[in-house]
Design a protein around this motif. Structure first.
Motif, PDB file in Angstrom:
ATOM      1  N   VAL A  85       0.849  -1.189   0.000  1.00 40.82           N
ATOM      2  CA  VAL A  85       0.000   0.000   0.000  1.00 40.82           C
ATOM      3  C   VAL A  85       0.883   1.237   0.000  1.00 40.82           C
ATOM      4  CG1 VAL A  85      -2.011  -1.081   1.093  1.00 40.82           C
ATOM      5  CG2 VAL A  85      -0.224  -0.082   2.529  1.00 40.82           C
ATOM      6  N   TYR A  86       0.398   2.284  -0.645  1.00 34.76           N
ATOM      7  CA  TYR A  86       1.113   3.558  -0.751  1.00 34.76           C
ATOM      8  C   TYR A  86       0.162   4.690  -0.385  1.00 34.76           C
ATOM      9  CZ  TYR A  86       4.382   1.149  -3.985  1.00 34.76           C
ATOM     10  OH  TYR A  86       5.277   0.294  -4.571  1.00 34.76           O
ATOM     11  N   ASP A  87       0.754   5.796   0.054  1.00 37.60           N
ATOM     12  CA  ASP A  87      -0.031   7.006   0.294  1.00 37.60           C
ATOM     13  C   ASP A  87       0.818   8.211  -0.070  1.00 37.60           C
ATOM     14  OD1 ASP A  87      -1.978   8.867   1.109  1.00 37.60           O
ATOM     15  OD2 ASP A  87      -2.518   7.680   2.863  1.00 37.60           O
ATOM     16  N   VAL A  88       0.168   9.340  -0.317  1.00 37.33           N
ATOM     17  CA  VAL A  88       0.869  10.561  -0.671  1.00 37.33           C
ATOM     18  C   VAL A  88       1.154  11.414   0.554  1.00 37.33           C
ATOM     19  CG1 VAL A  88       0.015  10.585  -3.037  1.00 37.33           C
ATOM     20  CG2 VAL A  88      -1.298  11.734  -1.232  1.00 37.33           C
ATOM     21  N   LYS A  89       0.834  10.894   1.729  1.00 36.35           N
ATOM     22  CA  LYS A  89       1.167  11.596   2.969  1.00 36.35           C
ATOM     23  C   LYS A  89       1.851  10.622   3.922  1.00 36.35           C
ATOM     24  CE  LYS A  89      -3.345  10.819   4.999  1.00 36.35           C
ATOM     25  NZ  LYS A  89      -4.544  10.683   4.292  1.00 36.35           N
ATOM     26  N   PRO A  90       2.786  11.110   4.719  1.00 34.61           N
ATOM     27  CA  PRO A  90       3.443  10.242   5.701  1.00 34.61           C
ATOM     28  C   PRO A  90       2.432   9.756   6.729  1.00 34.61           C
ATOM     29  CG  PRO A  90       4.600  12.347   5.479  1.00 34.61           C
ATOM     30  CD  PRO A  90       3.314  12.476   4.744  1.00 34.61           C
ATOM     31  N   LYS A  91       2.651   8.533   7.225  1.00 32.53           N
ATOM     32  CA  LYS A  91       1.759   8.024   8.271  1.00 32.53           C
ATOM     33  C   LYS A  91       2.329   6.755   8.874  1.00 32.53           C
ATOM     34  CE  LYS A  91      -1.373   5.491   5.223  1.00 32.53           C
ATOM     35  NZ  LYS A  91      -2.722   5.464   4.706  1.00 32.53           N
ATOM     36  N   LEU A  92       1.640   6.280   9.875  1.00 33.56           N
ATOM     37  CA  LEU A  92       1.967   5.024  10.549  1.00 33.56           C
ATOM     38  C   LEU A  92       0.856   4.021  10.277  1.00 33.56           C
ATOM     39  CD1 LEU A  92       2.892   6.484  14.045  1.00 33.56           C
ATOM     40  CD2 LEU A  92       4.492   5.611  12.358  1.00 33.56           C
ATOM     41  N   LEU A  93       1.174   2.752  10.389  1.00 29.80           N
ATOM     42  CA  LEU A  93       0.142   1.715  10.410  1.00 29.80           C
ATOM     43  C   LEU A  93       0.045   1.204  11.832  1.00 29.80           C
ATOM     44  CD1 LEU A  93       0.594  -0.643   7.312  1.00 29.80           C
ATOM     45  CD2 LEU A  93      -1.031   1.219   7.624  1.00 29.80           C
ATOM     46  N   THR A  94      -1.164   0.959  12.273  1.00 27.81           N
ATOM     47  CA  THR A  94      -1.336   0.354  13.590  1.00 27.81           C
ATOM     48  C   THR A  94      -0.906  -1.106  13.517  1.00 27.81           C
ATOM     49  OG1 THR A  94      -3.584  -0.415  13.159  1.00 27.81           O
ATOM     50  CG2 THR A  94      -3.346   1.850  14.035  1.00 27.81           C
ATOM     51  N   ALA A  95      -0.718  -1.708  14.669  1.00 26.07           N
ATOM     52  CA  ALA A  95      -0.377  -3.132  14.711  1.00 26.07           C
ATOM     53  C   ALA A  95      -1.483  -3.960  14.067  1.00 26.07           C
ATOM     54  CB  ALA A  95      -0.132  -3.571  16.149  1.00 26.07           C
ATOM     55  N   VAL A  96      -2.731  -3.576  14.271  1.00 27.16           N
ATOM     56  CA  VAL A  96      -3.864  -4.291  13.672  1.00 27.16           C
ATOM     57  C   VAL A  96      -3.808  -4.187  12.148  1.00 27.16           C
ATOM     58  CG1 VAL A  96      -6.387  -4.312  13.436  1.00 27.16           C
ATOM     59  CG2 VAL A  96      -5.347  -4.086  15.703  1.00 27.16           C
ATOM     60  N   GLN A  97      -3.531  -2.991  11.627  1.00 30.15           N
ATOM     61  CA  GLN A  97      -3.425  -2.821  10.174  1.00 30.15           C
ATOM     62  C   GLN A  97      -2.284  -3.658   9.606  1.00 30.15           C
ATOM     63  OE1 GLN A  97      -3.159   1.496  10.396  1.00 30.15           O
ATOM     64  NE2 GLN A  97      -4.989   1.675   9.096  1.00 30.15           N
ATOM     65  N   GLN A  98      -1.155  -3.675  10.295  1.00 33.76           N
ATOM     66  CA  GLN A  98      -0.016  -4.479   9.836  1.00 33.76           C
ATOM     67  C   GLN A  98      -0.377  -5.964   9.835  1.00 33.76           C
ATOM     68  OE1 GLN A  98       3.884  -3.582  11.422  1.00 33.76           O
ATOM     69  NE2 GLN A  98       3.288  -1.452  11.797  1.00 33.76           N
ATOM     70  N   ASN A  99      -1.038  -6.423  10.896  1.00 35.80           N
ATOM     71  CA  ASN A  99      -1.452  -7.836  10.956  1.00 35.80           C
ATOM     72  C   ASN A  99      -2.434  -8.171   9.847  1.00 35.80           C
ATOM     73  OD1 ASN A  99       0.169  -8.327  13.187  1.00 35.80           O
ATOM     74  ND2 ASN A  99      -1.480  -7.973  14.657  1.00 35.80           N
ATOM     75  N   CYS A 100      -3.351  -7.259   9.564  1.00 33.20           N
ATOM     76  CA  CYS A 100      -4.316  -7.488   8.484  1.00 33.20           C
ATOM     77  C   CYS A 100      -3.624  -7.538   7.125  1.00 33.20           C
ATOM     78  CB  CYS A 100      -5.396  -6.406   8.487  1.00 33.20           C
ATOM     79  SG  CYS A 100      -6.568  -6.539   9.853  1.00 33.20           S
ATOM     80  N   LEU A 101      -2.673  -6.631   6.892  1.00 34.60           N
ATOM     81  CA  LEU A 101      -1.943  -6.635   5.620  1.00 34.60           C
ATOM     82  C   LEU A 101      -1.197  -7.951   5.451  1.00 34.60           C
ATOM     83  CD1 LEU A 101      -1.226  -4.953   3.101  1.00 34.60           C
ATOM     84  CD2 LEU A 101       0.740  -4.064   4.376  1.00 34.60           C
ATOM     85  N   GLU A 102      -0.591  -8.419   6.533  1.00 34.83           N
ATOM     86  CA  GLU A 102       0.133  -9.689   6.469  1.00 34.83           C
ATOM     87  C   GLU A 102      -0.818 -10.864   6.224  1.00 34.83           C
ATOM     88  OE1 GLU A 102       4.245 -10.962   8.457  1.00 34.83           O
ATOM     89  OE2 GLU A 102       2.717 -10.272   9.854  1.00 34.83           O
TER      90      GLU A 102
END
Length: 186
Positions: free
Chosen positions: A137-154
């Motif tokens: 995933v990409y975005d045009v603004k800097p940001k963080l992913l939550t642990a839940v988002q990272q687990n879902c992506l994985e």
């Protein structure tokens, strides 16, 4: 060059050759499963709140885009790819701000249109353990992913890998059926 360096180089070359062979197995993804793959990419975009999401295969010189949200391209050069770095590791890769990372700060997609700032990727693995691509995933603004988002992506990347394996298995079964039918006709 020391003897141990030559052995490491030969080992790395062999591993890369095997990885590229694995990529070739998945390159012709079945059109019947493209909808399922597209759905997973859409979910990655939504879950990670990112306007761009891709399922990619990393070949020697070209990164093949097998499903996408937010872009129209079907391939990109490996030389300017974020994912070429991601496939070298097994964990999720997160770049919070590409302008602050020396590996990416000068890439055309960072310095110009579309001005990418954020990147995250989970690995697509072949059945024999090779890192063949990414769900990213990409975005045009800097940001963080939550642990839940990272687990879902994985978790979603594992589903893409399973789809690729299912497709490969079905291809082999259909080839075997065709061989048997051909033998029966003889």
């Amino acid at each position: 060059m020391a003897k141990s360096d030559k052995l490491i180089n030969a080992s790395d070359l062999l591993k890369e050759s095997q990885r590229l062979d694995a990529v070739k197995r998945y390159h012709n993804f079945n059109l019947n499963r493209e909808k399922a793959l597209q759905d997973i990419v859409m979910l990655a975009s939504y879950i990670c709140d990112s306007p761009i999401a891709l399922a990619t295969l990393m070949d020697k010189d070209i990164q093949w885009i097998k499903a996408k949200v937010g872009v129209e391209m079907d391939q990109m050069p490996v030389a300017t790819s974020f994912c070429v770095h991601a496939i070298k590791q097994d964990d999720i890769m997160v770049i919070e701000d590409a302008l602050l990372d020396k590996r990416f700060a000068q890439l055309p997609v960072v310095t110009g249109n579309p001005n990418i700032r954020f990147y995250a990727a989970a690995i697509l693995k072949s059945y024999d353990g090779h890192n063949v691509g990414t769900l990213c995933v990409y975005d045009v603004k800097p940001k963080l992913l939550t642990a839940v988002q990272q687990n879902c992506l994985e978790a979603l990347s594992k589903q893409v890998s399973h789809l690729m394996e299912l497709d490969l298995s079905m291809l082999k079964v259909n080839e075997h059926i065709a061989e048997i039918e051909q033998q029966n006709q003889k």
